[in-house]
Enzyme design. Structure first.
Site, PDB file in Angstrom:
ATOM      1  N   TYR A 247      41.198  30.705  28.848  1.00  0.00           N
ATOM      2  CA  TYR A 247      42.360  31.323  30.901  1.00  0.00           C
ATOM      3  C   TYR A 247      42.194  29.903  31.577  1.00  0.00           C
ATOM      4  CZ  TYR A 247      44.717  34.296  33.346  1.00  0.00           C
ATOM      5  OH  TYR A 247      45.870  34.130  34.520  1.00  0.00           O
TER       6      TYR A 247
ATOM      7  N   GLN B 193      47.108  40.406  30.814  1.00  0.00           N
ATOM      8  CA  GLN B 193      48.536  40.931  29.477  1.00  0.00           C
ATOM      9  C   GLN B 193      48.231  39.645  28.834  1.00  0.00           C
ATOM     10  OE1 GLN B 193      48.855  40.435  32.559  1.00  0.00           O
ATOM     11  NE2 GLN B 193      51.203  39.735  33.419  1.00  0.00           N
TER      12      GLN B 193
ATOM     13  N   ASN C 275      41.097  35.547  38.207  1.00  0.00           N
ATOM     14  CA  ASN C 275      40.775  36.460  39.517  1.00  0.00           C
ATOM     15  C   ASN C 275      40.524  38.249  38.798  1.00  0.00           C
ATOM     16  OD1 ASN C 275      43.511  38.229  38.451  1.00  0.00           O
ATOM     17  ND2 ASN C 275      44.882  37.536  39.785  1.00  0.00           N
TER      18      ASN C 275
ATOM     19  N   GLN D 218      35.603  26.278  49.423  1.00  0.00           N
ATOM     20  CA  GLN D 218      35.532  28.007  48.168  1.00  0.00           C
ATOM     21  C   GLN D 218      36.712  28.495  48.340  1.00  0.00           C
ATOM     22  OE1 GLN D 218      34.643  26.634  44.773  1.00  0.00           O
ATOM     23  NE2 GLN D 218      34.649  25.353  46.099  1.00  0.00           N
TER      24      GLN D 218
ATOM     25  N   HIS E  38      40.103  29.073  47.355  1.00  0.00           N
ATOM     26  CA  HIS E  38      40.857  29.364  45.900  1.00  0.00           C
ATOM     27  C   HIS E  38      41.135  30.525  46.543  1.00  0.00           C
ATOM     28  CE1 HIS E  38      39.452  26.548  43.357  1.00  0.00           C
ATOM     29  NE2 HIS E  38      38.349  26.523  44.141  1.00  0.00           N
TER      30      HIS E  38
ATOM     31  N   GLU F 112      27.668  31.749  42.885  1.00  0.00           N
ATOM     32  CA  GLU F 112      28.025  30.463  41.545  1.00  0.00           C
ATOM     33  C   GLU F 112      27.811  28.779  42.297  1.00  0.00           C
ATOM     34  OE1 GLU F 112      32.210  30.125  42.226  1.00  0.00           O
ATOM     35  OE2 GLU F 112      32.484  29.270  40.357  1.00  0.00           O
ATOM     36  N   HIS F 113      27.657  28.844  43.748  1.00  0.00           N
ATOM     37  CA  HIS F 113      27.694  27.365  43.571  1.00  0.00           C
ATOM     38  C   HIS F 113      26.386  27.576  44.696  1.00  0.00           C
ATOM     39  CE1 HIS F 113      32.015  27.270  42.111  1.00  0.00           C
ATOM     40  NE2 HIS F 113      31.307  25.689  41.278  1.00  0.00           N
TER      41      HIS F 113
ATOM     42  N   ASP G 286      33.482  20.074  40.845  1.00  0.00           N
ATOM     43  CA  ASP G 286      34.933  21.139  40.533  1.00  0.00           C
ATOM     44  C   ASP G 286      35.562  20.198  39.667  1.00  0.00           C
ATOM     45  OD1 ASP G 286      34.484  23.635  41.835  1.00  0.00           O
ATOM     46  OD2 ASP G 286      35.223  23.273  43.385  1.00  0.00           O
TER      47      ASP G 286
ATOM     48  N   HIS H 281      14.767  48.990  -0.647  1.00  0.00           N
ATOM     49  CA  HIS H 281      14.304  48.071  -0.103  1.00  0.00           C
ATOM     50  C   HIS H 281      12.839  47.379  -1.045  1.00  0.00           C
ATOM     51  CE1 HIS H 281      17.159  48.339   3.264  1.00  0.00           C
ATOM     52  NE2 HIS H 281      16.434  47.394   3.756  1.00  0.00           N
TER      53      HIS H 281
HETATM   54  N1  NAD Z   1      34.786  30.846  38.619  1.00  0.00           N
HETATM   55  C1  NAD Z   1      35.873  29.428  38.205  1.00  0.00           C
HETATM   56  O1  NAD Z   1      34.823  28.666  38.111  1.00  0.00           O
HETATM   57  C2  NAD Z   1      37.234  29.428  38.903  1.00  0.00           C
HETATM   58  C3  NAD Z   1      37.672  28.411  38.302  1.00  0.00           C
HETATM   59  C4  NAD Z   1      39.221  28.095  38.750  1.00  0.00           C
HETATM   60  C5  NAD Z   1      39.257  29.185  40.084  1.00  0.00           C
HETATM   61  N2  NAD Z   1      39.034  30.187  40.134  1.00  0.00           N
HETATM   62  C6  NAD Z   1      38.656  30.983  40.116  1.00  0.00           C
HETATM   63  O2  NAD Z   1      39.959  32.108  39.579  1.00  0.00           O
HETATM   64  C7  NAD Z   1      41.175  32.509  40.508  1.00  0.00           C
HETATM   65  C8  NAD Z   1      42.551  32.593  40.004  1.00  0.00           C
HETATM   66  O3  NAD Z   1      43.501  33.337  40.800  1.00  0.00           O
HETATM   67  P1  NAD Z   1      44.723  33.614  40.740  1.00  0.00           P
HETATM   68  O4  NAD Z   1      45.574  34.549  41.617  1.00  0.00           O
HETATM   69  O5  NAD Z   1      44.893  32.583  40.654  1.00  0.00           O
HETATM   70  O6  NAD Z   1      45.060  33.322  39.533  1.00  0.00           O
HETATM   71  P2  NAD Z   1      45.043  34.019  38.319  1.00  0.00           P
HETATM   72  O7  NAD Z   1      45.829  32.867  37.059  1.00  0.00           O
HETATM   73  O8  NAD Z   1      43.516  34.115  37.564  1.00  0.00           O
HETATM   74  O9  NAD Z   1      45.956  35.206  37.818  1.00  0.00           O
HETATM   75  C9  NAD Z   1      47.181  35.428  38.228  1.00  0.00           C
HETATM   76  C10 NAD Z   1      47.286  36.691  36.908  1.00  0.00           C
HETATM   77  O10 NAD Z   1      47.327  37.799  38.069  1.00  0.00           O
HETATM   78  C11 NAD Z   1      48.051  38.506  37.800  1.00  0.00           C
HETATM   79  N3  NAD Z   1      48.069  39.561  39.229  1.00  0.00           N
HETATM   80  C12 NAD Z   1      48.273  38.942  39.850  1.00  0.00           C
HETATM   81  N4  NAD Z   1      48.400  40.453  40.630  1.00  0.00           N
HETATM   82  C13 NAD Z   1      48.842  41.907  39.871  1.00  0.00           C
HETATM   83  C14 NAD Z   1      48.548  43.012  40.204  1.00  0.00           C
HETATM   84  N5  NAD Z   1      48.837  43.659  40.820  1.00  0.00           N
HETATM   85  N6  NAD Z   1      48.503  43.617  39.719  1.00  0.00           N
HETATM   86  C15 NAD Z   1      48.063  43.127  37.681  1.00  0.00           C
HETATM   87  N7  NAD Z   1      48.163  42.041  37.369  1.00  0.00           N
HETATM   88  C16 NAD Z   1      48.484  40.600  38.555  1.00  0.00           C
HETATM   89  C17 NAD Z   1      49.991  38.141  37.186  1.00  0.00           C
HETATM   90  O11 NAD Z   1      49.587  38.521  35.777  1.00  0.00           O
HETATM   91  C18 NAD Z   1      49.080  36.818  37.096  1.00  0.00           C
HETATM   92  O12 NAD Z   1      49.937  35.676  36.135  1.00  0.00           O
HETATM   93  C19 NAD Z   1      40.571  32.893  42.095  1.00  0.00           C
HETATM   94  O13 NAD Z   1      40.183  33.727  42.872  1.00  0.00           O
HETATM   95  C20 NAD Z   1      39.129  30.998  41.694  1.00  0.00           C
HETATM   96  O14 NAD Z   1      39.003  31.210  43.220  1.00  0.00           O
HETATM   97  C21 NAD Z   1      37.161  30.584  39.320  1.00  0.00           C
HETATM   98  N1  HSO Z   2      35.566  25.971  42.287  1.00  0.00           N
HETATM   99  C1  HSO Z   2      36.132  26.254  41.223  1.00  0.00           C
HETATM  100  C2  HSO Z   2      35.080  27.150  40.484  1.00  0.00           C
HETATM  101  O1  HSO Z   2      34.922  28.224  41.569  1.00  0.00           O
HETATM  102  C3  HSO Z   2      36.636  25.436  40.320  1.00  0.00           C
HETATM  103  C4  HSO Z   2      37.645  24.779  40.745  1.00  0.00           C
HETATM  104  C5  HSO Z   2      38.717  24.426  40.005  1.00  0.00           C
HETATM  105  N2  HSO Z   2      39.815  23.593  40.560  1.00  0.00           N
HETATM  106  C6  HSO Z   2      39.219  23.373  42.246  1.00  0.00           C
HETATM  107  N3  HSO Z   2      38.050  24.387  42.119  1.00  0.00           N
HETATM  108 ZN    ZN Z   3      36.418  25.164  44.093  1.00  0.00          ZN
END
Ligand code: NAD
Ligand code: HSO
Ligand code: ZN
Length: 434
Positions: free
Chosen positions: A128, A190, A213, A258, A261, A326-327, A360, A419
């Protein structure tokens, strides 16, 4: 950004945990509805949710070879510096991940006995790649490369499309550099459901990895068991432990990196110096308006940003281990010595120049890391997440006969005479023939 004393933070943390549990119950209802719909209606539900949440009206979920190649050629020719940077980062990640690859083993405790462990890559993995509020080519590299190094046969990416139905060409380019096999235009719960159960378009995966997310993280939790998952890698978190040897502007900038994000990202600074806490607070306020994503950052900092003042280093370390961030950035004077005292953190950045974005994007260790306290029991994504183990056992006839009575004794104690019989039949056959 709120400044709190250690005791106040601890008390608030208990209340926040209760509130989070309540919020998650609401989220679960929505996520489960999505999962059930995709399970029952396959592609039809996948298309409908993509239209509803990502505003993209698609005719195909799969990125075609043509679309993929055009994107790759475009980035390579029009953004050569970016192409080079991704290629260099990919090589750093490959080098680091190769070192984490475990080999099986065999040993012979006695002549006629051979025991071992066979390590086999998973066959089909779904990665993902988040794409709602930002685009993450770096996550493509981080999550696909370990799978490729492990030897996974089929690596499939899912990522939300943009409203015009396209995927960021840089994400597609990173997918090719990393060695992914297919990319699907689907995100959120989904996508997780489609990978877990398969649809007309998407193959069912053996394991789903990657951050996302709250919807993605929760969906992964719900499909776990029907499919393997790596960990719960949810909204980003950073915890910086700093003292007055570190420019407050560095700490503030790292915290905000961070926070940008998402609104639910969490940035925490821990210090033992109240005057320094105020300097960091001022810097945070000064820097927020200078950043492009100020609106997201402001909300994230207001909701989840904290500067916590501890009595001494011991209390600070105890707090950090409780948060299990996490970090973790150990930025101050004693950084090297503090590393040994840290029990729970996804990634530890040591010294004032090891700024979080280095990890990152470039250094090599994975940026997909356990969040929300799960670093207590989870590790960074790695080659080991894409491999599984089988035990191997070989006993010669002589060795089995040596130990037959011992095994029969245990089997009979369990009342499992079938057995015992499987061993006895060989022993008796041997007694009769000798
Ligand atoms: N831990 C890590 O390594 C890492 C790395 C990169 C990003 N992140 C985190 O990932 C997250 C990315 O989030 P994002 O939102 O930008 O992208 P995402 O792809 O995780 O989520 C987007 C999707 O969420 C769904 N969505 C949004 N609103 C909705 C609702 N009301 N009901 C149901 N589904 C819904 C939709 O299907 C959409 O395609 C951020 O929190 C970021 O901090 C973590
Ligand atoms: N900090 C995120 C992980 O928590 C990863 C990321 C991707 N691009 C930038 N940052
Ligand atoms: Zn980052």
């Amino acid at each position: 950004m709120q400044i709190l004393r250690y005791e106040t933070y601890k008390q608030n943390a208990v209340n926040t945990e209760k509130a989070t549990q309540l919020m998650q119950r609401n989220l679960d209802e929505q996520v489960l509805e999505i999962i059930r719909a995709v399970q029952e209606h396959g592609d039809e539900a996948a298309f409908a949710y993509t239209k509803k949440f990502d505003k993209a009206d698609l005719s195909s979920l799969l990125v075609s070879d043509e679309e993929w190649n055009i994107a790759f050629d475009k980035v390579k020719s029009e953004q050569p510096a970016l192409f080079q940077a991704l290629t260099e980062a990919a090589e750093n990640i490959r080098q680091y991940q190769r070192r984490t690859k475990e080999e099986g083993f065999q040993f012979s405790p006695q002549p006629g006995i051979r025991l071992g462990q066979k390590i086999t890559p998973l066959e089909r993995v779904g990665v993902y790649v988040p794409g709602g509020k930002a685009s993450y080519p770096s996550t493509v590299l981080m999550d696909v490369i370990p799978a490729v190094v492990a030897g996974v046969e089929q690596v499939v990416i899912t990522t939300p499309p943009r409203p015009d139905g396209t995927i960021d060409p840089v994400v597609l380019t990173a997918a090719k550099i990393a060695g992914a096999d297919q990319v699907f235009k689907i995100g959120g719960a989904q996508a997780v459901a489609a990978l877990a159960y398969g649809t007309e378009s998407l193959p069912k995966a053996d394991k789903i990895v990657g951050p996302g997310n709250a919807f993605v993280a929760r969906a992964k939790k719900w499909v776990f068991g029907d499919v393997a998952i790596d960990m719960i890698a949810g909204p980003s978190e950073i915890c910086a432990f700093a003292d007055n040897t570190v420019p407050p502007s560095y700490v503030a900038a790292d915290l905000l990196s961070q926070a940008e994000h998402a609104e639910d990202a969490a940035s925490i600074c821990v210090t033992t110096d109240a005057a320094y806490a105020e300097k960091v607070q001022k810097e945070v306020e000064r820097q927020i308006p200078l950043l492009e994503r100020a609106a997201i950052i402001r909300e994230s900092i207001q909701t989840n940003g904290k500067i916590i003042i501890c009595e001494d280093e011991a209390q600070a370390i105890e707090l950090i281990n409780t948060i299990a961030p996490e970090h973790l950035q150990l930025m101050g004077n004693n950084a090297e010595e503090q590393v040994e005292k840290i029990k729970h953190a996804g990634a530890i950045f040591i010294g004032p120049y090891s700024s979080e974005p280095l990890g990152d994007y470039f250094a090599g260790p994975n940026h997909t890391l356990p969040t929300n306290g799960t670093a207590r029991f989870s590790s960074p994504l790695g080659v080991y997440d894409f491999m599984k183990k089988s035990s191997t056992i070989h006993y010669s006839k002589e060795r089995l006969l040596d130990y037959a009575d011992t095994i029969i004794t245990i089997a009979e104690a369990e009342g499992l005479t079938g057995h015992a019989n499987a061993i006895r039949i060989r022993k008796e056959n041997n007694d009769a023939s000798s």
